[in-house]
Design an enzyme around this catalytic site. Structure first.
Site, mmCIF file in Angstrom:
data_model
loop_
_atom_site.group_PDB
_atom_site.id
_atom_site.type_symbol
_atom_site.label_atom_id
_atom_site.label_comp_id
_atom_site.label_asym_id
_atom_site.label_seq_id
_atom_site.Cartn_x
_atom_site.Cartn_y
_atom_site.Cartn_z
ATOM 1 N NE ARG A 177 -1.721 6.572 -3.478
ATOM 2 C CZ ARG A 177 -2.456 5.926 -4.382
ATOM 3 N NH1 ARG A 177 -1.962 5.653 -5.577
ATOM 4 N NH2 ARG A 177 -3.694 5.561 -4.115
ATOM 5 C CB SER A 255 -4.433 6.770 3.310
ATOM 6 O OG SER A 255 -5.607 6.546 2.602
ATOM 7 C CD GLU A 353 -0.490 7.349 1.185
ATOM 8 O OE1 GLU A 353 -0.671 6.123 1.248
ATOM 9 O OE2 GLU A 353 -1.203 8.112 0.520
#
Ligand SMILES: Cc1cc2nc3c(=O)[nH]c(=O)nc-3n(C[C@H](O)[C@H](O)[C@H](O)COP(=O)(O)OP(=O)(O)OC[C@H]3O[C@@H](n4cnc5c(N)ncnc54)[C@H](O)[C@@H]3O)c2cc1C
Length: 370
Positions: A177, A255, A353
């Site tokens: 990520r 998320s 996130e």
């Protein structure tokens, strides 16, 4: 803001633009100026006129599908919106195809298109919201596949120097990520992404969770012994639709917290109190803990602070119960409440996130708190 932007040819300007419907969390947001870019030449001319007319003082922020951002109520920046379209087949052999995709192409539509063409690899990334140009930023990943597995290059504009660059996958410095684009925010505008996809219908990755079972069902419906990439794609779409709330029905940005990585010693000590704690071994004696499990154990599944509440089926997803009215401040309050509850119970600090966008267009990644 009184900026004379109208000298830049062709690019579309929209002053005091309401972005509340342009972020999947449906946070109230008005931007000073939004510039829609239909092609790369418009970016060149815009940057020339922008520098000429503003002395390069105004901050620039790139916004694509708005599915991974938390926008401020007032965004005092120039928002660049890449809307370039097109998918080009650049090379083809018996084993692979190379395609080049413009930044404004919808990611999920691209996945469906490639699978329908018999070009495989992206099927596990089905139903991830957003546009193709944003996909390299956090090296999107799901069900055992990451973008970097199929990405060959990125064409991107370096905003500070006003120059075009072709970056290989190595240049992009992909991580979990993560990428160079994420680590140097407000610096790049990605305009094209090149992929090499394969043509082998027997090569699928279906080992993750329930994918194999559901894909097998799809395969049998089609009279196939083994799942083909299309079966895996349909299985993943089904599973995601059951698991995750659709932002169009219930605004969210996927998320909300990263899975925290803690030391093995801390994990073992937590295990003595919570025998069912979920953890995955990592290098260097570290353990990755499921953030959703922590939130659920803290009694916060379906909780939070109205209007920002964790989803009742998926504790890791924060949802907005007051679309287009709730603000970034509301998110901060709910987020900080969850972070402090988790810290009190487990001595673990959760990190966010999605990208936190400040009023002046600068961004923050992963911080807890504001
Ligand atoms: C329901 C849901 C499920 C999700 N599931 C997943 C998942 O399984 N896996 C996963 O990895 N992510 C997931 N996400 C997160 C998100 O979809 C991805 O990060 C996606 O790539 C963001 O695309 P976007 O177009 O919406 O980008 P935006 O939210 O508009 O932008 C995100 C960031 O990228 C920058 N950016 C955007 N476009 C460009 C560009 N052309 N050039 C340079 N910088 C750019 C922005 O400045 C911002 O910092 C999910 C989100 C939601 C809402």
């Amino acid at each position: 803001m009184t900026t004379d932007l109208h000298h830049a040819p062709s690019a579309q300007y929209d002053c005091s633009h309401d972005l509340s419907h342009t972020n999947t969390m449906a946070l109230a947001c008005v931007a000073d100026t939004v510039v829609t870019l239909q092609d790369e030449a418009q970016l060149d001319s815009f940057m020339t006129s922008y520098v000429k007319n503003t002395g390069h003082n105004l901050p620039l922020f790139v916004l694509s599908g708005g599915s991974n951002v938390l926008l401020p109520t007032q965004l005092q920046a120039i928002v660049l919106r890449p809307q370039m379209h097109g998918i080009t087949l650049t090379d083809q052999t018996q084993d692979y195809v190379d395609i080049e995709v413009m930044a404004g192409e919808n990611w999920h539509d691209l996945v469906i298109h490639t699978v329908n063409q018999g070009w495989y690899g992206l099927e596990n990334l089905a139903l991830i919201p957003g546009l193709t140009g944003a996909a390299p930023v956090q090296n999107i990943g799901a069900y055992g596949v990451q973008l970097e597995d199929y990405l060959q290059y990125v064409r991107a504009y370096h905003l500070p120097t006003k120059t075009w660059h072709s970056l290989t996958a190595t240049d992009c410095e992909f991580g979990y990520r993560d990428s160079i684009f994420k680590r140097t925010p407000n610096t790049w505008l990605i305009s094209r992404v090149g992929f090499r996809l394969h043509t082998d219908e027997t090569k699928v990755l279906a080992s993750y969770g329930d994918v194999q079972t559901v894909a097998q069902r799809y395969a049998e419906q089609q009279g196939r012994m083994q799942p083909a990439p299309a079966d895996v794609m349909h299985a993943i779409i089904d599973i995601r639709q059951q698991k995750l709330p659709d932002p169009k029905q219930l605004p969210n940005c996927g998320s909300f917290f990263q899975n925290p990585i803690i030391s093995q010693n801390q994990f073992i000590s937590l295990q003595s109190n919570y025998s069912d704690i979920v953890g995955y071994p990592m290098p260097d004696s570290m353990v990755k803990v499921a953030a959703g499990w922590l939130i659920e154990q803290a009694g916060l599944k379906g909780g939070g602070i109205e209007p920002i509440v964790t989803h009742k089926k998926q504790a890791l997803v924060l949802t907005n119960h007051r679309p287009y009215q709730a603000t970034q401040d509301d998110v901060a309050i709910a987020q900080n409440h969850i972070i402090s509850c988790i810290y009190e119970k487990f001595a673990i600090t959760l990190a966010r996130e999605p990208v936190w966008v400040n009023t002046n267009g600068t961004v923050g990644y992963g911080e807890h708190g504001v």
